[in-house]
Design a protein around this motif. Structure first.
Motif, short mmCIF file in Angstrom:
data_model
loop_
_atom_site.label_atom_id
_atom_site.label_comp_id
_atom_site.label_asym_id
_atom_site.label_seq_id
_atom_site.Cartn_x
_atom_site.Cartn_y
_atom_site.Cartn_z
N MET A 1 -1.92 54.54 -20.16
CA MET A 1 -1.57 53.13 -20.15
C MET A 1 -1.36 52.68 -21.58
O MET A 1 -2.15 52.99 -22.45
N GLU A 2 -0.25 51.95 -21.80
CA GLU A 2 0.04 51.39 -23.11
C GLU A 2 0.20 49.89 -22.96
O GLU A 2 0.93 49.42 -22.10
N ILE A 3 -0.53 49.13 -23.77
CA ILE A 3 -0.41 47.68 -23.81
C ILE A 3 -0.29 47.28 -25.27
O ILE A 3 -1.20 47.54 -26.07
N ASN A 4 0.86 46.70 -25.63
CA ASN A 4 1.11 46.24 -27.00
C ASN A 4 0.80 47.30 -28.04
O ASN A 4 0.22 47.02 -29.08
N GLY A 5 1.18 48.56 -27.76
CA GLY A 5 1.01 49.64 -28.72
C GLY A 5 -0.31 50.37 -28.65
O GLY A 5 -0.46 51.43 -29.24
N GLU A 6 -1.30 49.83 -27.93
CA GLU A 6 -2.58 50.52 -27.76
C GLU A 6 -2.49 51.39 -26.51
O GLU A 6 -2.09 50.93 -25.45
N GLU A 7 -2.87 52.68 -26.66
CA GLU A 7 -2.78 53.62 -25.55
C GLU A 7 -4.16 54.13 -25.14
O GLU A 7 -5.01 54.35 -26.00
N LYS A 8 -4.36 54.31 -23.83
CA LYS A 8 -5.60 54.89 -23.30
C LYS A 8 -5.26 55.76 -22.11
O LYS A 8 -4.37 55.41 -21.31
N LEU A 9 -5.97 56.87 -21.98
CA LEU A 9 -5.86 57.70 -20.79
C LEU A 9 -6.59 56.98 -19.66
O LEU A 9 -7.67 56.42 -19.87
N VAL A 10 -6.01 57.01 -18.47
CA VAL A 10 -6.60 56.35 -17.31
C VAL A 10 -6.60 57.29 -16.11
O VAL A 10 -5.78 58.20 -16.03
N GLY A 11 -7.56 57.07 -15.22
CA GLY A 11 -7.66 57.89 -14.03
C GLY A 11 -8.36 57.14 -12.91
O GLY A 11 -8.70 55.95 -13.04
N ALA A 12 -8.57 57.84 -11.81
CA ALA A 12 -9.15 57.23 -10.61
C ALA A 12 -10.41 56.44 -10.94
O ALA A 12 -11.28 56.91 -11.67
N GLY A 13 -10.46 55.20 -10.45
CA GLY A 13 -11.60 54.33 -10.66
C GLY A 13 -11.45 53.37 -11.83
O GLY A 13 -12.24 52.44 -11.97
N ASP A 14 -10.42 53.57 -12.67
CA ASP A 14 -10.21 52.68 -13.81
C ASP A 14 -9.48 51.41 -13.38
O ASP A 14 -8.53 51.47 -12.60
N ALA A 15 -9.94 50.28 -13.92
CA ALA A 15 -9.27 48.99 -13.72
C ALA A 15 -8.75 48.53 -15.08
O ALA A 15 -9.45 48.63 -16.09
N ILE A 16 -7.52 48.03 -15.09
CA ILE A 16 -6.84 47.67 -16.33
C ILE A 16 -6.38 46.22 -16.24
O ILE A 16 -5.73 45.84 -15.27
N LEU A 17 -6.69 45.43 -17.26
CA LEU A 17 -6.21 44.06 -17.36
C LEU A 17 -4.96 44.04 -18.22
O LEU A 17 -4.96 44.55 -19.34
N ILE A 18 -3.88 43.44 -17.71
CA ILE A 18 -2.64 43.25 -18.46
C ILE A 18 -2.39 41.75 -18.52
O ILE A 18 -1.90 41.15 -17.56
N PRO A 19 -2.72 41.11 -19.65
CA PRO A 19 -2.51 39.67 -19.77
C PRO A 19 -1.01 39.33 -19.72
O PRO A 19 -0.16 40.13 -20.13
N ALA A 20 -0.71 38.14 -19.24
CA ALA A 20 0.68 37.67 -19.24
C ALA A 20 1.23 37.72 -20.67
O ALA A 20 0.51 37.43 -21.62
N GLY A 21 2.48 38.13 -20.80
CA GLY A 21 3.14 38.17 -22.10
C GLY A 21 2.92 39.44 -22.89
O GLY A 21 3.50 39.60 -23.96
N GLU A 22 2.10 40.36 -22.39
CA GLU A 22 1.81 41.60 -23.12
C GLU A 22 2.78 42.71 -22.68
O GLU A 22 2.95 42.97 -21.49
N TRP A 23 3.42 43.35 -23.67
CA TRP A 23 4.27 44.51 -23.38
C TRP A 23 3.40 45.61 -22.81
O TRP A 23 2.30 45.87 -23.30
N HIS A 24 3.89 46.30 -21.76
CA HIS A 24 3.10 47.38 -21.18
C HIS A 24 3.97 48.42 -20.49
O HIS A 24 5.12 48.16 -20.13
N GLN A 25 3.35 49.59 -20.35
CA GLN A 25 4.00 50.73 -19.69
C GLN A 25 2.90 51.67 -19.23
O GLN A 25 1.90 51.87 -19.92
N ILE A 26 3.09 52.26 -18.05
CA ILE A 26 2.17 53.28 -17.57
C ILE A 26 2.97 54.54 -17.28
O ILE A 26 4.09 54.47 -16.76
N SER A 27 2.42 55.68 -17.67
CA SER A 27 3.07 56.96 -17.42
C SER A 27 2.10 57.85 -16.65
O SER A 27 0.88 57.74 -16.80
#
Length: 119
Positions: A70-96
């Motif tokens: 998961m990438e939000i505004n240039g910050e990247e983290k590995l994510v997997g089953a059970g993870d919850a991610i907050l994406i605030p309005a206006g934040e650039w994001h991408q998931i691979s």
């Protein structure tokens, strides 16, 4: 108002503007929804959504299965089953997806194609 119960298996998949395949579980198209939406999203291994943002919608992603980044505004983290991610309005994001990735996506206000921006 009568109770609304929608089953995921009854929802037809479609591709969103960012390139993910989703099935809307509850939104304005299939329920008397006013303030949020809930969908299941799927990304095959090796694929990613197009990097984008939403001016209006705050999003939650909840990873059901698989693994990705998961990438939000240039910050990247590995994510997997059970993870919850907050994406605030206006934040650039991408998931691979590093593995086939299934996740729930909750948007408030409800998801709309017109609230997805790429530039």
């Amino acid at each position: 108002m009568p109770m609304t119960v929608n089953n995921l298996a009854d929802q037809d998949p479609f591709t969103t503007k960012d390139g993910s395949t989703i099935r809307s579980i509850l939104d304005k198209t299939n329920a008397p929804v006013q303030k949020q939406s809930l969908a299941e999203a799927f990304l095959p291994a090796g694929c990613a959504t197009d990097r984008h943002y939403h001016k209006l919608s705050e999003e939650f992603y909840f990873i059901v299965s698989g693994a990705g980044k998961m990438e939000i505004n240039g910050e990247e983290k590995l994510v997997g089953a059970g993870d919850a991610i907050l994406i605030p309005a206006g934040e650039w994001h991408q998931i691979s997806a590093q593995e086939d990735l299934s996740f729930l996506c909750c948007c408030a206000p409800p998801y709309q194609h017109d609230d997805t921006y790429f530039v």
